[in-house]
Scaffold this motif. Structure first.
Motif, PDB file in Angstrom:
ATOM      1  N   GLY A 129       0.793  -1.221   0.000  1.00 12.23           N
ATOM      2  CA  GLY A 129       0.000   0.000   0.000  1.00 12.23           C
ATOM      3  C   GLY A 129       0.824   1.269   0.000  1.00 12.23           C
ATOM      4  N   ASN A 130       2.107   1.165  -0.321  1.00 15.79           N
ATOM      5  CA  ASN A 130       3.011   2.314  -0.282  1.00 15.79           C
ATOM      6  C   ASN A 130       3.065   2.981  -1.661  1.00 15.79           C
ATOM      7  OD1 ASN A 130       4.959   4.206   0.203  1.00 15.79           O
ATOM      8  ND2 ASN A 130       6.580   2.754   0.740  1.00 15.79           N
ATOM      9  N   VAL A 131       2.164   3.921  -1.890  1.00 14.53           N
ATOM     10  CA  VAL A 131       2.093   4.595  -3.187  1.00 14.53           C
ATOM     11  C   VAL A 131       3.258   5.563  -3.369  1.00 14.53           C
ATOM     12  CG1 VAL A 131       0.716   6.176  -4.594  1.00 14.53           C
ATOM     13  CG2 VAL A 131      -0.406   4.335  -3.321  1.00 14.53           C
ATOM     14  N   LYS A 132       3.688   6.215  -2.295  1.00 12.95           N
ATOM     15  CA  LYS A 132       4.767   7.198  -2.397  1.00 12.95           C
ATOM     16  C   LYS A 132       6.056   6.577  -2.931  1.00 12.95           C
ATOM     17  CE  LYS A 132       3.156  10.275   1.297  1.00 12.95           C
ATOM     18  NZ  LYS A 132       3.493  10.878   2.619  1.00 12.95           N
ATOM     19  N   ALA A 133       6.264   5.300  -2.661  1.00 12.44           N
ATOM     20  CA  ALA A 133       7.495   4.645  -3.105  1.00 12.44           C
ATOM     21  C   ALA A 133       7.599   4.593  -4.626  1.00 12.44           C
ATOM     22  CB  ALA A 133       7.569   3.232  -2.530  1.00 12.44           C
ATOM     23  N   ILE A 134       6.452   4.636  -5.320  1.00  9.43           N
ATOM     24  CA  ILE A 134       6.473   4.573  -6.783  1.00  9.43           C
ATOM     25  C   ILE A 134       7.188   5.790  -7.354  1.00  9.43           C
ATOM     26  CG2 ILE A 134       5.055   4.441  -8.868  1.00  9.43           C
ATOM     27  CD1 ILE A 134       5.034   1.935  -7.100  1.00  9.43           C
ATOM     28  N   ARG A 135       6.917   6.949  -6.781  1.00 13.35           N
ATOM     29  CA  ARG A 135       7.606   8.156  -7.236  1.00 13.35           C
ATOM     30  C   ARG A 135       9.122   7.985  -7.100  1.00 13.35           C
ATOM     31  NH1 ARG A 135       3.647  10.438  -9.639  1.00 13.35           N
ATOM     32  NH2 ARG A 135       2.273  11.927  -8.605  1.00 13.35           N
ATOM     33  N   PHE A 136       9.561   7.551  -5.942  1.00 11.71           N
ATOM     34  CA  PHE A 136      10.988   7.374  -5.678  1.00 11.71           C
ATOM     35  C   PHE A 136      11.597   6.361  -6.646  1.00 11.71           C
ATOM     36  CE2 PHE A 136      14.447   5.067  -3.657  1.00 11.71           C
ATOM     37  CZ  PHE A 136      15.274   6.094  -3.225  1.00 11.71           C
ATOM     38  N   LEU A 137      10.935   5.224  -6.807  1.00 14.38           N
ATOM     39  CA  LEU A 137      11.488   4.146  -7.627  1.00 14.38           C
ATOM     40  C   LEU A 137      11.507   4.494  -9.113  1.00 14.38           C
ATOM     41  CD1 LEU A 137       9.834   1.121  -5.801  1.00 14.38           C
ATOM     42  CD2 LEU A 137      12.281   1.642  -5.888  1.00 14.38           C
ATOM     43  N   ASN A 138      10.634   5.387  -9.530  1.00 13.29           N
ATOM     44  CA  ASN A 138      10.611   5.757 -10.946  1.00 13.29           C
ATOM     45  C   ASN A 138      11.766   6.678 -11.316  1.00 13.29           C
ATOM     46  OD1 ASN A 138       9.207   5.714 -13.564  1.00 13.29           O
ATOM     47  ND2 ASN A 138       8.880   7.897 -13.193  1.00 13.29           N
TER      48      ASN A 138
END
Length: 559
Positions: A129-138
Protein backbone atom coordinates in the motif's frame (compact mmCIF):
# COMPACT_ATOMS: atom_id res chain seq x y z
CA UNK A 1 38.38 21.26 -17.09
CA UNK A 2 36.66 19.90 -13.97
CA UNK A 3 33.53 21.98 -14.62
CA UNK A 4 33.51 20.97 -18.29
CA UNK A 5 33.81 17.31 -17.35
CA UNK A 6 31.04 17.67 -14.78
CA UNK A 7 28.65 19.32 -17.25
CA UNK A 8 29.34 16.77 -19.99
CA UNK A 9 28.82 13.98 -17.45
CA UNK A 10 25.46 15.47 -16.44
CA UNK A 11 24.50 15.71 -20.11
CA UNK A 12 25.43 12.05 -20.60
CA UNK A 13 23.34 11.05 -17.57
CA UNK A 14 20.14 12.76 -18.67
CA UNK A 15 20.58 11.73 -22.29
CA UNK A 16 19.59 8.23 -21.10
CA UNK A 17 17.73 9.02 -17.87
CA UNK A 18 14.56 10.40 -19.45
CA UNK A 19 13.10 11.98 -16.32
CA UNK A 20 11.07 14.60 -18.24
CA UNK A 21 10.74 14.14 -21.98
CA UNK A 22 10.49 17.81 -23.08
CA UNK A 23 13.96 18.30 -21.57
CA UNK A 24 15.58 15.00 -22.48
CA UNK A 25 13.96 14.04 -25.81
CA UNK A 26 16.36 15.85 -28.11
CA UNK A 27 19.38 14.88 -26.02
CA UNK A 28 19.29 11.58 -27.87
CA UNK A 29 20.33 13.42 -31.04
CA UNK A 30 23.96 14.39 -31.80
CA UNK A 31 22.78 17.57 -33.53
CA UNK A 32 21.58 18.90 -30.16
CA UNK A 33 24.19 17.38 -27.87
CA UNK A 34 27.10 18.32 -30.13
CA UNK A 35 26.43 22.02 -29.62
CA UNK A 36 25.94 21.55 -25.87
CA UNK A 37 29.18 19.57 -25.50
CA UNK A 38 30.97 22.28 -27.47
CA UNK A 39 29.60 24.98 -25.17
CA UNK A 40 30.56 23.03 -22.05
CA UNK A 41 34.08 22.40 -23.37
CA UNK A 42 34.69 25.93 -24.61
CA UNK A 43 34.53 25.26 -28.36
CA UNK A 44 30.89 25.55 -29.47
CA UNK A 45 31.69 25.80 -33.19
CA UNK A 46 33.71 22.59 -33.29
CA UNK A 47 31.11 20.90 -31.12
CA UNK A 48 28.29 21.95 -33.43
CA UNK A 49 30.16 20.89 -36.58
CA UNK A 50 31.04 17.54 -35.02
CA UNK A 51 27.51 16.89 -33.80
CA UNK A 52 25.99 17.78 -37.16
CA UNK A 53 28.47 15.54 -38.97
CA UNK A 54 27.64 12.63 -36.66
CA UNK A 55 23.91 13.29 -36.99
CA UNK A 56 23.99 12.76 -40.75
CA UNK A 57 25.00 9.13 -40.21
CA UNK A 58 22.07 8.50 -37.89
CA UNK A 59 19.26 10.22 -39.79
CA UNK A 60 17.59 6.91 -40.55
CA UNK A 61 18.33 4.92 -37.38
CA UNK A 62 14.87 4.45 -35.89
CA UNK A 63 14.31 3.01 -32.42
CA UNK A 64 11.14 0.94 -32.18
CA UNK A 65 9.76 -1.53 -29.68
CA UNK A 66 12.45 -0.76 -27.12
CA UNK A 67 15.15 -1.90 -29.55
CA UNK A 68 18.00 0.53 -30.18
CA UNK A 69 20.00 -0.25 -33.36
CA UNK A 70 22.76 2.16 -32.33
CA UNK A 71 23.37 4.34 -29.30
CA UNK A 72 23.17 7.83 -30.74
CA UNK A 73 23.43 9.43 -27.29
CA UNK A 74 26.89 7.99 -26.68
CA UNK A 75 27.88 8.57 -30.31
CA UNK A 76 26.98 12.25 -30.12
CA UNK A 77 28.31 13.11 -26.67
CA UNK A 78 31.43 10.95 -26.51
CA UNK A 79 32.27 11.34 -30.21
CA UNK A 80 32.02 15.13 -30.04
CA UNK A 81 33.97 15.30 -26.79
CA UNK A 82 36.82 13.23 -28.23
CA UNK A 83 36.89 15.38 -31.37
CA UNK A 84 37.23 18.53 -29.27
CA UNK A 85 39.81 16.97 -26.94
CA UNK A 86 42.00 15.88 -29.83
CA UNK A 87 41.47 19.06 -31.84
CA UNK A 88 40.66 16.92 -34.87
CA UNK A 89 38.92 17.95 -38.06
CA UNK A 90 35.15 17.62 -37.49
CA UNK A 91 35.05 15.27 -40.49
CA UNK A 92 36.78 12.74 -38.23
CA UNK A 93 33.99 12.96 -35.65
CA UNK A 94 32.12 10.13 -37.35
CA UNK A 95 35.07 7.76 -37.07
CA UNK A 96 35.21 8.49 -33.34
CA UNK A 97 31.45 8.29 -32.87
CA UNK A 98 30.73 4.95 -34.55
CA UNK A 99 32.89 2.84 -32.19
CA UNK A 100 31.41 4.70 -29.22
CA UNK A 101 27.89 3.99 -30.48
CA UNK A 102 28.63 0.26 -30.57
CA UNK A 103 30.02 0.35 -27.03
CA UNK A 104 26.92 2.33 -26.14
CA UNK A 105 24.72 -0.63 -27.04
CA UNK A 106 26.31 -2.55 -24.18
CA UNK A 107 25.73 0.43 -21.90
CA UNK A 108 22.03 0.41 -22.82
CA UNK A 109 21.85 -3.32 -22.08
CA UNK A 110 23.28 -2.74 -18.61
CA UNK A 111 21.09 0.29 -17.90
CA UNK A 112 17.78 -1.24 -18.92
CA UNK A 113 18.55 -4.64 -17.41
CA UNK A 114 19.42 -3.21 -13.99
CA UNK A 115 16.29 -1.04 -14.07
CA UNK A 116 14.18 -4.19 -14.17
CA UNK A 117 14.97 -4.72 -10.48
CA UNK A 118 13.18 -1.51 -9.51
CA UNK A 119 9.97 -2.73 -11.15
CA UNK A 120 9.84 -5.74 -8.85
CA UNK A 121 10.52 -3.48 -5.91
CA UNK A 122 7.58 -1.32 -6.99
CA UNK A 123 5.35 -4.42 -7.05
CA UNK A 124 6.33 -5.15 -3.47
CA UNK A 125 5.70 -1.58 -2.34
CA UNK A 126 2.25 -1.47 -3.94
CA UNK A 127 1.41 -4.76 -2.25
CA UNK A 128 2.11 -2.99 1.04
CA UNK A 129 0.00 0.00 0.00
CA UNK A 130 3.01 2.31 -0.28
CA UNK A 131 2.09 4.60 -3.19
CA UNK A 132 4.77 7.20 -2.40
CA UNK A 133 7.49 4.64 -3.10
CA UNK A 134 6.47 4.57 -6.78
CA UNK A 135 7.61 8.16 -7.24
CA UNK A 136 10.99 7.37 -5.68
CA UNK A 137 11.49 4.15 -7.63
CA UNK A 138 10.61 5.76 -10.95
CA UNK A 139 13.31 8.41 -10.65
CA UNK A 140 16.09 7.86 -8.14
CA UNK A 141 17.46 4.33 -8.79
CA UNK A 142 17.52 4.81 -12.57
CA UNK A 143 19.36 8.12 -12.10
CA UNK A 144 22.03 6.34 -10.07
CA UNK A 145 22.37 3.63 -12.72
CA UNK A 146 22.71 6.25 -15.46
CA UNK A 147 25.28 8.09 -13.34
CA UNK A 148 27.40 4.95 -13.09
CA UNK A 149 26.95 3.70 -16.66
CA UNK A 150 27.06 7.03 -18.52
CA UNK A 151 28.09 9.85 -16.22
CA UNK A 152 31.33 8.49 -14.79
CA UNK A 153 32.77 7.37 -18.17
CA UNK A 154 31.88 10.76 -19.70
CA UNK A 155 33.52 12.62 -16.81
CA UNK A 156 36.68 10.52 -17.07
CA UNK A 157 36.86 10.99 -20.84
CA UNK A 158 36.72 14.78 -20.61
CA UNK A 159 38.75 15.24 -17.43
CA UNK A 160 41.57 12.80 -18.16
CA UNK A 161 41.35 12.40 -21.92
CA UNK A 162 42.87 15.52 -23.44
CA UNK A 163 46.49 14.41 -23.27
CA UNK A 164 46.04 10.92 -24.63
CA UNK A 165 43.48 12.06 -27.23
CA UNK A 166 45.94 14.54 -28.71
CA UNK A 167 48.75 12.00 -28.53
CA UNK A 168 46.56 9.43 -30.27
CA UNK A 169 45.79 11.87 -33.08
CA UNK A 170 49.47 12.72 -33.52
CA UNK A 171 50.31 9.02 -33.75
CA UNK A 172 47.90 8.48 -36.64
CA UNK A 173 49.71 8.78 -40.00
CA UNK A 174 48.54 11.59 -42.26
CA UNK A 175 47.51 9.08 -44.91
CA UNK A 176 45.26 7.25 -42.44
CA UNK A 177 43.75 10.53 -41.25
CA UNK A 178 42.93 11.37 -44.86
CA UNK A 179 41.44 7.91 -45.34
CA UNK A 180 39.28 8.32 -42.24
CA UNK A 181 38.03 11.63 -43.59
CA UNK A 182 36.94 9.77 -46.73
CA UNK A 183 35.09 7.30 -44.51
CA UNK A 184 33.41 10.20 -42.73
CA UNK A 185 32.40 11.73 -46.07
CA UNK A 186 30.77 8.46 -47.19
CA UNK A 187 28.99 7.70 -43.90
CA UNK A 188 26.06 10.12 -44.42
CA UNK A 189 25.04 7.94 -47.37
CA UNK A 190 24.02 5.28 -44.84
CA UNK A 191 21.71 7.60 -42.92
CA UNK A 192 20.20 8.92 -46.15
CA UNK A 193 19.75 5.42 -47.56
CA UNK A 194 18.05 4.24 -44.37
CA UNK A 195 15.55 7.07 -44.66
CA UNK A 196 15.04 6.30 -48.33
CA UNK A 197 14.42 2.69 -47.39
CA UNK A 198 11.94 3.75 -44.72
CA UNK A 199 10.03 6.39 -46.70
CA UNK A 200 10.53 5.06 -50.19
CA UNK A 201 7.23 3.69 -51.40
CA UNK A 202 7.56 2.94 -55.10
CA UNK A 203 5.10 5.66 -55.98
CA UNK A 204 7.01 8.25 -53.94
CA UNK A 205 10.66 7.43 -54.78
CA UNK A 206 10.72 9.86 -57.75
CA UNK A 207 10.45 12.72 -55.27
CA UNK A 208 13.87 11.73 -53.91
CA UNK A 209 15.36 12.23 -57.36
CA UNK A 210 13.48 15.52 -57.80
CA UNK A 211 15.08 16.82 -54.62
CA UNK A 212 18.49 15.54 -55.67
CA UNK A 213 18.48 17.11 -59.12
CA UNK A 214 16.97 20.40 -57.93
CA UNK A 215 20.06 20.78 -55.78
CA UNK A 216 22.58 19.19 -58.14
CA UNK A 217 21.59 21.25 -61.19
CA UNK A 218 19.91 24.37 -59.83
CA UNK A 219 22.03 24.63 -56.67
CA UNK A 220 18.95 25.19 -54.50
CA UNK A 221 19.58 25.26 -50.77
CA UNK A 222 17.87 22.74 -48.53
CA UNK A 223 15.44 25.31 -47.10
CA UNK A 224 14.31 26.28 -50.60
CA UNK A 225 13.78 22.63 -51.52
CA UNK A 226 11.87 22.03 -48.27
CA UNK A 227 9.55 24.98 -48.96
CA UNK A 228 9.01 23.86 -52.55
CA UNK A 229 8.35 20.30 -51.38
CA UNK A 230 5.89 21.50 -48.76
CA UNK A 231 3.92 23.50 -51.32
CA UNK A 232 3.94 20.58 -53.75
CA UNK A 233 2.78 18.15 -51.07
CA UNK A 234 0.00 20.54 -50.06
CA UNK A 235 -1.24 20.86 -53.64
CA UNK A 236 -1.21 17.09 -54.07
CA UNK A 237 -3.03 16.66 -50.76
CA UNK A 238 -5.73 19.16 -51.77
CA UNK A 239 -6.09 17.49 -55.15
CA UNK A 240 -6.47 14.08 -53.52
CA UNK A 241 -9.01 15.51 -51.09
CA UNK A 242 -11.12 16.89 -53.94
CA UNK A 243 -10.93 13.58 -55.79
CA UNK A 244 -12.01 11.68 -52.69
CA UNK A 245 -14.88 14.09 -52.08
CA UNK A 246 -16.06 13.73 -55.67
CA UNK A 247 -15.83 9.95 -55.52
CA UNK A 248 -17.87 9.85 -52.33
CA UNK A 249 -20.53 12.19 -53.65
CA UNK A 250 -22.65 9.30 -54.91
CA UNK A 251 -26.47 9.34 -54.70
CA UNK A 252 -27.79 8.06 -51.40
CA UNK A 253 -30.26 5.83 -53.23
CA UNK A 254 -30.34 4.25 -56.63
CA UNK A 255 -32.71 2.10 -58.62
CA UNK A 256 -31.54 -1.37 -59.59
CA UNK A 257 -33.23 -4.34 -61.15
CA UNK A 258 -32.81 -7.24 -58.81
CA UNK A 259 -34.53 -10.62 -59.10
CA UNK A 260 -35.35 -12.04 -55.69
CA UNK A 261 -37.69 -14.64 -54.26
CA UNK A 262 -40.04 -11.83 -53.26
CA UNK A 263 -39.77 -10.04 -56.59
CA UNK A 264 -39.61 -12.49 -59.45
CA UNK A 265 -40.58 -9.87 -62.04
CA UNK A 266 -37.32 -7.98 -61.84
CA UNK A 267 -39.12 -4.71 -61.13
CA UNK A 268 -37.00 -1.82 -59.90
CA UNK A 269 -36.32 -1.81 -56.18
CA UNK A 270 -34.92 0.85 -53.92
CA UNK A 271 -31.62 -0.13 -52.38
CA UNK A 272 -30.07 1.99 -49.65
CA UNK A 273 -26.30 1.67 -49.32
CA UNK A 274 -25.22 0.11 -46.05
CA UNK A 275 -24.15 2.53 -43.41
CA UNK A 276 -22.08 1.89 -40.36
CA UNK A 277 -24.18 1.29 -37.31
CA UNK A 278 -23.36 4.08 -34.94
CA UNK A 279 -23.49 1.63 -32.10
CA UNK A 280 -20.66 -0.38 -33.67
CA UNK A 281 -18.23 2.37 -32.80
CA UNK A 282 -17.45 2.54 -29.12
CA UNK A 283 -19.17 5.45 -27.48
CA UNK A 284 -17.73 7.90 -25.01
CA UNK A 285 -18.03 6.22 -21.65
CA UNK A 286 -17.86 9.48 -19.66
CA UNK A 287 -21.38 10.78 -18.84
CA UNK A 288 -21.78 14.35 -17.69
CA UNK A 289 -23.30 13.58 -14.30
CA UNK A 290 -20.33 12.00 -12.54
CA UNK A 291 -20.06 12.70 -8.84
CA UNK A 292 -16.28 12.43 -9.06
CA UNK A 293 -14.89 14.21 -12.10
CA UNK A 294 -11.43 15.20 -13.20
CA UNK A 295 -10.96 18.89 -13.97
CA UNK A 296 -9.06 20.29 -16.92
CA UNK A 297 -6.25 21.14 -14.53
CA UNK A 298 -6.15 17.50 -13.42
CA UNK A 299 -5.85 16.38 -17.03
CA UNK A 300 -3.00 18.79 -17.73
CA UNK A 301 -1.11 17.67 -14.63
CA UNK A 302 -1.60 14.02 -15.58
CA UNK A 303 -0.27 14.74 -19.07
CA UNK A 304 2.78 16.42 -17.53
CA UNK A 305 3.39 13.37 -15.33
CA UNK A 306 3.15 11.25 -18.47
CA UNK A 307 6.34 12.90 -19.72
CA UNK A 308 8.24 10.80 -17.17
CA UNK A 309 6.94 7.48 -18.46
CA UNK A 310 10.43 6.38 -19.54
CA UNK A 311 12.38 7.63 -16.52
CA UNK A 312 12.92 4.02 -15.46
CA UNK A 313 12.81 2.40 -18.88
CA UNK A 314 13.64 -1.28 -18.55
CA UNK A 315 13.67 -4.46 -20.60
CA UNK A 316 11.14 -6.37 -18.53
CA UNK A 317 8.11 -4.05 -18.60
CA UNK A 318 9.45 -1.01 -20.47
CA UNK A 319 7.11 1.93 -19.65
CA UNK A 320 5.04 0.22 -16.92
CA UNK A 321 6.60 1.88 -13.88
CA UNK A 322 6.56 5.31 -15.51
CA UNK A 323 2.88 5.04 -16.40
CA UNK A 324 2.02 3.84 -12.91
CA UNK A 325 3.80 6.95 -11.68
CA UNK A 326 1.69 9.00 -14.11
CA UNK A 327 -1.57 7.56 -12.80
CA UNK A 328 -0.84 8.34 -9.14
CA UNK A 329 -2.21 11.86 -9.49
CA UNK A 330 -5.61 11.00 -11.06
CA UNK A 331 -6.00 7.87 -8.92
CA UNK A 332 -5.65 10.01 -5.80
CA UNK A 333 -8.35 12.29 -7.16
CA UNK A 334 -10.73 9.47 -8.04
CA UNK A 335 -10.39 6.91 -5.24
CA UNK A 336 -10.20 6.90 -1.45
CA UNK A 337 -6.77 6.29 0.04
CA UNK A 338 -7.44 2.67 0.97
CA UNK A 339 -8.11 1.77 -2.70
CA UNK A 340 -5.36 3.73 -4.42
CA UNK A 341 -2.60 1.12 -4.30
CA UNK A 342 -4.90 -1.62 -5.59
CA UNK A 343 -6.10 0.55 -8.46
CA UNK A 344 -2.52 1.36 -9.46
CA UNK A 345 -1.53 -2.30 -9.70
CA UNK A 346 -3.28 -2.68 -13.05
CA UNK A 347 -0.75 -0.31 -14.62
CA UNK A 348 2.28 -2.34 -13.53
CA UNK A 349 1.85 -4.72 -16.47
CA UNK A 350 4.05 -4.68 -19.57
CA UNK A 351 3.38 -1.64 -21.73
CA UNK A 352 5.24 0.00 -24.58
CA UNK A 353 4.18 2.42 -27.27
CA UNK A 354 5.33 5.64 -28.91
CA UNK A 355 5.18 7.86 -25.83
CA UNK A 356 5.18 11.47 -26.97
CA UNK A 357 2.97 12.17 -29.96
CA UNK A 358 0.33 9.51 -30.73
CA UNK A 359 0.69 7.22 -27.70
CA UNK A 360 -0.84 9.77 -25.29
CA UNK A 361 -4.24 9.10 -26.86
CA UNK A 362 -4.18 5.71 -25.11
CA UNK A 363 -3.56 7.31 -21.73
CA UNK A 364 -6.41 9.74 -22.33
CA UNK A 365 -8.72 6.81 -23.10
CA UNK A 366 -7.54 4.93 -20.01
CA UNK A 367 -8.16 8.02 -17.92
CA UNK A 368 -11.73 8.33 -19.17
CA UNK A 369 -12.34 4.65 -18.39
CA UNK A 370 -10.75 5.05 -14.97
CA UNK A 371 -13.03 7.98 -14.26
CA UNK A 372 -16.06 5.91 -15.26
CA UNK A 373 -14.89 3.04 -13.06
CA UNK A 374 -14.49 5.36 -10.08
CA UNK A 375 -18.08 6.52 -10.58
CA UNK A 376 -19.47 3.01 -10.48
CA UNK A 377 -19.60 2.17 -14.19
CA UNK A 378 -19.21 -1.46 -15.20
CA UNK A 379 -15.55 -1.06 -16.19
CA UNK A 380 -13.12 -3.65 -14.89
CA UNK A 381 -9.35 -3.48 -14.59
CA UNK A 382 -9.21 -6.07 -17.37
CA UNK A 383 -11.30 -3.80 -19.61
CA UNK A 384 -8.88 -0.92 -19.12
CA UNK A 385 -5.79 -3.02 -19.75
CA UNK A 386 -7.46 -4.74 -22.68
CA UNK A 387 -7.95 -1.40 -24.41
CA UNK A 388 -4.44 -0.22 -23.53
CA UNK A 389 -2.81 -3.41 -24.76
CA UNK A 390 -4.87 -3.51 -27.92
CA UNK A 391 -4.00 0.05 -28.89
CA UNK A 392 -0.32 0.23 -27.99
CA UNK A 393 0.77 -1.52 -31.19
CA UNK A 394 -1.20 0.64 -33.65
CA UNK A 395 -0.25 3.82 -31.78
CA UNK A 396 3.42 2.84 -31.86
CA UNK A 397 3.27 2.09 -35.57
CA UNK A 398 1.68 5.43 -36.36
CA UNK A 399 3.74 7.48 -33.90
CA UNK A 400 7.14 6.03 -34.77
CA UNK A 401 6.45 6.38 -38.49
CA UNK A 402 5.38 10.00 -38.34
CA UNK A 403 7.77 11.19 -35.63
CA UNK A 404 11.00 9.29 -36.25
CA UNK A 405 10.53 8.50 -39.91
CA UNK A 406 9.17 11.80 -41.22
CA UNK A 407 9.21 14.81 -38.87
CA UNK A 408 12.63 14.12 -37.36
CA UNK A 409 14.60 13.56 -40.58
CA UNK A 410 13.09 16.61 -42.26
CA UNK A 411 13.96 18.94 -39.39
CA UNK A 412 17.28 17.24 -38.60
CA UNK A 413 18.37 17.45 -42.24
CA UNK A 414 17.64 21.17 -42.34
CA UNK A 415 19.21 21.76 -38.93
CA UNK A 416 22.35 19.76 -39.71
CA UNK A 417 22.81 21.52 -43.04
CA UNK A 418 22.57 24.92 -41.36
CA UNK A 419 24.98 23.77 -38.65
CA UNK A 420 27.53 22.59 -41.21
CA UNK A 421 27.28 26.05 -42.76
CA UNK A 422 28.41 27.35 -39.34
CA UNK A 423 24.98 28.66 -38.40
CA UNK A 424 24.15 28.19 -34.72
CA UNK A 425 20.47 28.57 -35.49
CA UNK A 426 20.43 25.09 -37.08
CA UNK A 427 20.49 22.89 -33.96
CA UNK A 428 18.44 25.43 -31.99
CA UNK A 429 15.74 25.49 -34.67
CA UNK A 430 15.69 21.71 -34.86
CA UNK A 431 15.34 21.25 -31.10
CA UNK A 432 12.67 23.90 -30.56
CA UNK A 433 10.50 23.14 -33.60
CA UNK A 434 10.74 19.36 -33.20
CA UNK A 435 9.66 19.48 -29.58
CA UNK A 436 6.90 22.01 -30.23
CA UNK A 437 5.42 19.77 -32.92
CA UNK A 438 5.51 16.44 -31.10
CA UNK A 439 4.41 17.71 -27.69
CA UNK A 440 1.66 19.92 -29.06
CA UNK A 441 0.27 16.96 -30.98
CA UNK A 442 0.79 14.71 -27.95
CA UNK A 443 -1.16 17.06 -25.70
CA UNK A 444 -4.03 17.28 -28.18
CA UNK A 445 -4.08 13.50 -28.61
CA UNK A 446 -4.18 13.00 -24.84
CA UNK A 447 -7.15 15.35 -24.48
CA UNK A 448 -8.85 13.86 -27.54
CA UNK A 449 -8.49 10.36 -26.13
CA UNK A 450 -10.01 11.43 -22.82
CA UNK A 451 -12.89 13.29 -24.47
CA UNK A 452 -13.83 10.69 -27.09
CA UNK A 453 -12.89 7.52 -25.25
CA UNK A 454 -12.33 4.35 -27.24
CA UNK A 455 -14.03 5.81 -30.31
CA UNK A 456 -11.16 8.30 -30.74
CA UNK A 457 -8.71 5.84 -32.26
CA UNK A 458 -11.43 4.24 -34.38
CA UNK A 459 -12.39 7.61 -35.84
CA UNK A 460 -8.76 8.47 -36.61
CA UNK A 461 -8.17 5.19 -38.42
CA UNK A 462 -11.48 5.25 -40.30
CA UNK A 463 -11.05 8.80 -41.56
CA UNK A 464 -8.18 7.92 -43.90
CA UNK A 465 -6.62 11.27 -43.01
CA UNK A 466 -3.54 9.59 -41.57
CA UNK A 467 -2.48 8.01 -44.87
CA UNK A 468 -2.91 11.28 -46.75
CA UNK A 469 -0.93 13.30 -44.22
CA UNK A 470 1.78 10.63 -44.05
CA UNK A 471 2.15 10.65 -47.83
CA UNK A 472 2.34 14.44 -47.87
CA UNK A 473 5.09 14.49 -45.24
CA UNK A 474 6.87 11.62 -47.00
CA UNK A 475 7.08 13.71 -50.17
CA UNK A 476 8.72 16.54 -48.22
CA UNK A 477 11.02 14.08 -46.48
CA UNK A 478 12.14 12.38 -49.68
CA UNK A 479 12.88 15.65 -51.44
CA UNK A 480 14.87 16.91 -48.47
CA UNK A 481 16.73 13.59 -48.32
CA UNK A 482 17.48 13.94 -52.03
CA UNK A 483 19.02 17.32 -51.34
CA UNK A 484 21.12 15.78 -48.57
CA UNK A 485 22.43 13.14 -50.96
CA UNK A 486 23.58 15.88 -53.32
CA UNK A 487 25.27 18.03 -50.68
CA UNK A 488 26.32 15.93 -47.69
CA UNK A 489 27.90 12.84 -49.22
CA UNK A 490 31.00 14.90 -49.93
CA UNK A 491 32.99 12.44 -52.00
CA UNK A 492 34.70 12.65 -55.39
CA UNK A 493 37.31 10.78 -57.41
CA UNK A 494 40.79 12.24 -57.96
CA UNK A 495 41.52 9.77 -60.78
CA UNK A 496 43.01 11.16 -63.98
CA UNK A 497 43.57 9.60 -67.39
CA UNK A 498 46.47 10.42 -69.67
CA UNK A 499 45.43 10.34 -73.31
CA UNK A 500 48.41 11.35 -75.43
CA UNK A 501 49.36 14.83 -74.31
CA UNK A 502 45.98 15.39 -72.69
CA UNK A 503 45.01 14.84 -69.08
CA UNK A 504 41.39 13.95 -68.43
CA UNK A 505 39.95 14.26 -64.96
CA UNK A 506 37.49 11.44 -64.36
CA UNK A 507 35.47 13.63 -62.00
CA UNK A 508 34.88 16.08 -64.87
CA UNK A 509 33.38 13.27 -66.93
CA UNK A 510 31.02 12.40 -64.09
CA UNK A 511 30.06 16.06 -63.71
CA UNK A 512 29.14 16.23 -67.40
CA UNK A 513 26.79 13.29 -66.93
CA UNK A 514 25.27 14.69 -63.73
CA UNK A 515 26.67 16.80 -60.91
CA UNK A 516 27.14 14.87 -57.65
CA UNK A 517 26.75 11.60 -59.53
CA UNK A 518 29.22 9.70 -57.33
CA UNK A 519 27.38 10.61 -54.09
CA UNK A 520 24.12 9.56 -55.73
CA UNK A 521 25.53 6.21 -56.85
CA UNK A 522 26.99 5.52 -53.40
CA UNK A 523 23.67 6.35 -51.73
CA UNK A 524 21.73 4.13 -54.12
CA UNK A 525 24.21 1.30 -53.58
CA UNK A 526 23.76 1.48 -49.81
CA UNK A 527 19.98 1.63 -50.29
CA UNK A 528 20.15 -1.48 -52.47
CA UNK A 529 22.10 -3.29 -49.75
CA UNK A 530 19.51 -2.32 -47.15
CA UNK A 531 16.72 -3.58 -49.38
CA UNK A 532 18.63 -6.87 -49.63
CA UNK A 533 18.41 -7.05 -45.81
CA UNK A 534 22.11 -6.45 -45.23
CA UNK A 535 22.56 -5.42 -41.60
CA UNK A 536 23.39 -1.73 -41.12
CA UNK A 537 26.31 -2.58 -38.82
CA UNK A 538 27.85 -4.69 -41.57
CA UNK A 539 27.44 -1.78 -43.98
CA UNK A 540 29.23 0.49 -41.49
CA UNK A 541 32.17 -1.91 -41.38
CA UNK A 542 32.12 -2.13 -45.18
CA UNK A 543 32.23 1.66 -45.50
CA UNK A 544 35.25 1.77 -43.20
CA UNK A 545 37.11 -0.89 -45.17
CA UNK A 546 36.20 0.36 -48.66
CA UNK A 547 36.70 4.02 -47.74
CA UNK A 548 40.19 3.45 -46.35
CA UNK A 549 41.15 1.18 -49.25
CA UNK A 550 39.86 3.58 -51.93
CA UNK A 551 41.65 6.48 -50.26
CA UNK A 552 44.98 4.67 -50.24
CA UNK A 553 44.50 3.61 -53.87
CA UNK A 554 43.66 7.16 -54.90
CA UNK A 555 40.17 6.25 -56.10
CA UNK A 556 38.14 8.41 -53.71
CA UNK A 557 38.77 11.69 -51.91
CA UNK A 558 36.75 14.26 -50.00
CA UNK A 559 35.32 17.31 -51.73
Amino acid sequence: MFLSALLVALLAIISQWWFFAPITRCLTYPLTTGLLVGIFMGNPMLGMLSGATIQLVYLGWINTGGVMPSNTMVAGIFGTALTILSGANPKLAVTFAVPFSLIGLLMVEIYQSVNSFWVHRADAELAKGNVKAIRFLNYVPSFIVSLIVYGIPAFCLVYFGKGWAQSMLRMIPKSLTTALEVVGAIMPALGIAMLLNYLGKKSLVPYFFIGFFLTAYLKLQIMAVAIFAGLLAYLLYINEKFRTTAANAAPAKKKVNRLTLQNRTGAPQTVTPATADSTSIAQDISPLNYKIKLTHSDLVKTWLWEQSDEACYNYERLQALGLTNMMIYPIRKLYPQNKQADELKKYMVFFNTEPHMVGPVIHGIALSMEEARANGANVSAEDINGVRTGLMGPAAGIGDTVQQGIIFPILASIGATMALERNYFGPIMFTVVFELIIYSIGYLMFMYGYKKGKASVVSILKSGLLDKVTNAFSIVGLMVVGTMAATRVTIKTPLIWHVGQSVIKVQSLFNQLAPSLIPLLITLLVWWLLRKKVNASIIVVGIFVIGILCSYLGILATI
